[in-house]
Design a protein around this motif. Structure first.
Motif, PDB file in Angstrom:
ATOM      1  N   ALA A  10     -79.046 -22.324   1.019  1.00 42.52           N
ATOM      2  CA  ALA A  10     -78.789 -22.834  -0.127  1.00 42.52           C
ATOM      3  C   ALA A  10     -78.981 -24.335  -0.152  1.00 42.52           C
ATOM      4  CB  ALA A  10     -77.374 -22.359  -0.467  1.00 42.52           C
ATOM      5  N   VAL A 126     -72.338 -16.892 -12.847  1.00 35.78           N
ATOM      6  CA  VAL A 126     -73.939 -17.280 -13.034  1.00 35.78           C
ATOM      7  C   VAL A 126     -74.301 -17.757 -14.229  1.00 35.78           C
ATOM      8  CG1 VAL A 126     -76.252 -16.437 -12.865  1.00 35.78           C
ATOM      9  CG2 VAL A 126     -74.353 -15.769 -11.034  1.00 35.78           C
ATOM     10  N   ASP A 131     -79.126 -20.793 -12.211  1.00 31.69           N
ATOM     11  CA  ASP A 131     -79.111 -20.367 -10.933  1.00 31.69           C
ATOM     12  C   ASP A 131     -80.151 -18.922 -10.728  1.00 31.69           C
ATOM     13  OD1 ASP A 131     -77.068 -21.428 -10.847  1.00 31.69           O
ATOM     14  OD2 ASP A 131     -75.654 -19.952 -11.709  1.00 31.69           O
ATOM     15  N   ILE A 135     -80.760 -17.498  -6.715  1.00 32.90           N
ATOM     16  CA  ILE A 135     -80.540 -16.054  -6.426  1.00 32.90           C
ATOM     17  C   ILE A 135     -81.827 -15.544  -5.956  1.00 32.90           C
ATOM     18  CG2 ILE A 135     -79.590 -14.022  -7.156  1.00 32.90           C
ATOM     19  CD1 ILE A 135     -77.683 -16.000  -8.857  1.00 32.90           C
ATOM     20  N   CYS A 174     -71.362 -13.941  -9.941  1.00 36.24           N
ATOM     21  CA  CYS A 174     -71.120 -15.326  -9.545  1.00 36.24           C
ATOM     22  C   CYS A 174     -71.716 -16.261  -8.396  1.00 36.24           C
ATOM     23  CB  CYS A 174     -69.520 -15.313  -9.202  1.00 36.24           C
ATOM     24  SG  CYS A 174     -68.421 -14.615 -10.452  1.00 36.24           S
ATOM     25  N   LEU A 175     -71.738 -17.121  -8.444  1.00 34.04           N
ATOM     26  CA  LEU A 175     -72.129 -18.056  -7.272  1.00 34.04           C
ATOM     27  C   LEU A 175     -70.843 -18.283  -6.370  1.00 34.04           C
ATOM     28  CD1 LEU A 175     -74.937 -20.628  -8.056  1.00 34.04           C
ATOM     29  CD2 LEU A 175     -75.172 -18.326  -6.881  1.00 34.04           C
ATOM     30  N   PRO A 182     -73.524 -24.414  -3.306  1.00 34.66           N
ATOM     31  CA  PRO A 182     -73.432 -22.588  -3.507  1.00 34.66           C
ATOM     32  C   PRO A 182     -74.103 -22.082  -2.322  1.00 34.66           C
ATOM     33  CG  PRO A 182     -75.207 -24.031  -4.684  1.00 34.66           C
ATOM     34  CD  PRO A 182     -74.201 -24.920  -4.335  1.00 34.66           C
ATOM     35  N   SER A 184     -73.383 -18.455  -1.713  1.00 35.70           N
ATOM     36  CA  SER A 184     -73.315 -16.984  -1.614  1.00 35.70           C
ATOM     37  C   SER A 184     -73.398 -16.516  -2.963  1.00 35.70           C
ATOM     38  CB  SER A 184     -72.131 -16.481  -0.946  1.00 35.70           C
ATOM     39  OG  SER A 184     -70.842 -17.239  -1.323  1.00 35.70           O
ATOM     40  N   TYR A 185     -73.489 -15.243  -3.156  1.00 35.86           N
ATOM     41  CA  TYR A 185     -73.888 -14.409  -4.364  1.00 35.86           C
ATOM     42  C   TYR A 185     -72.823 -13.266  -4.491  1.00 35.86           C
ATOM     43  CZ  TYR A 185     -75.517 -11.534  -8.294  1.00 35.86           C
ATOM     44  OH  TYR A 185     -75.640 -10.389  -9.199  1.00 35.86           O
ATOM     45  N   GLY A 214     -75.920 -16.353   1.461  1.00 28.21           N
ATOM     46  CA  GLY A 214     -77.330 -16.528   0.979  1.00 28.21           C
ATOM     47  C   GLY A 214     -78.151 -17.422   2.251  1.00 28.21           C
TER      48      GLY A 214
END
Length: 291
Positions: A10, A126, A131, A135, A174-175, A182, A184-185, A214
């Protein structure tokens, strides 16, 4: 769908993000689906009609809201709290009715940051323009693509996000922002309003979690476990009506299943979903301090 560990670094500029209610949960034991006698059901229906005739003015609006919520709970084979029957496969899934004065997930964007052993963590809803590139890059990591199946040069990731962002709010992408970056998703979703509810004994306000780590550097060192516990705690704290947090990682994704177990979830069942064989993982409000 829902892995817990997987995708590229990220490496973006740090995010500046802005910044609870606890309450008793429902019983966490699975229960039987009981059928009341027809005479008793007819009696309840008659009394309900009498009650409707007595309300007026503002009370009518309140009664209508209650009736809509009851219809949401009972429609399409979904039952009220205390029953264990899910909708039969192939049943049409009705649109939920948002509760008055709120939304289906109690405003995830307002939950704010939380302190974890890994740093300050924040779920940030998000924004597609901002984003999507990040992603999409994560989704095209082969370790991620094997489970999420949103890779490739097309618009699969964008379509997936747009469907949630343009929906009724039953799923919020969401992030995950850790110490301003950032990494992770997440998808926070109403499991009781999701097709998943056709495959397990869903209860009203069951809340589901999907997670993707991520950056490769953030995998394999227990970070998924730390964040899963933190986010499931956020769900239980910010959604007092929710008694259980649900997850359904692919059974083949051993790191994901292990992370959920280490984060206080219990293995409930093996479920056959249309696109995978999943491990149904449950974190109960009543057991959150014991596991």
């Amino acid at each position: 769908m829902p892995p817990t560990d997987a995708s590229t670094d990220a490496g973006t500029a740090p995010y500046i993000t802005a910044g609870s209610d606890t309450g008793p949960g429902a019983d966490t034991e699975d229960t039987l689906d009981l059928r009341l006698p027809d005479e008793l059901l007819a009696f309840f229906a008659e009394k309900a009609e009498e009650a409707k005739g007595e309300v007026a003015g503002g009370a009518k609006a309140e009664a209508a809201g209650g009736a809509a919520e009851r219809a949401e709970r009972n429609s399409g084979g979904r039952n009220t709290v205390g029953t264990a029957q899910a909708a039969a496969p192939g049943t049409a899934w009705p649109a939920p009715v948002a509760p008055a004065g709120g939304d289906l997930l109690d405003r995830v964007g307002d939950w704010g940051p939380t302190a974890t052993a890994a740093g300050v963590f924040h779920l940030v809803p998000v924004h597609l323009d901002r984003d999507l590139p990040l992603i999409s890059r994560w989704m095209n990591d082969p370790a991620v693509a094997a489970f999420w199946e949103l890779s490739g040069p097309g618009t699969a990731t964008e379509d997936h996000l747009r469907a949630q962002l343009g929906g009724d709010g039953r799923s919020v992408p969401c992030l995950g922002v850790l110490d301003g970056t950032p990494m992770s998703y997440w998808e926070i979703y109403r499991a009781d309003l999701d097709p998943l509810a056709r495959h397990y004994p869903a209860r009203l306000h069951d809340t589901g979690i999907h997670l993707l780590i991520g950056g490769v550097a953030n995998r394999g060192r227990g970070l998924g476990t730390t964040l899963l516990r933190a986010v499931s705690d956020l769900v239980l704290d910010r959604r007092p009506s929710c008694a259980r947090v649900i997850a359904e990682p692919d059974l083949r994704n051993i790191p994901s299943v292990s992370a959920f177990l280490s984060a206080g979830f219990r293995f409930s069942a093996e479920v056959e979903l249309p696109d995978k064989k999943a491990a149904l993982m449950v974190r109960d409000r009543a057991l959150r301090d014991l596991l």
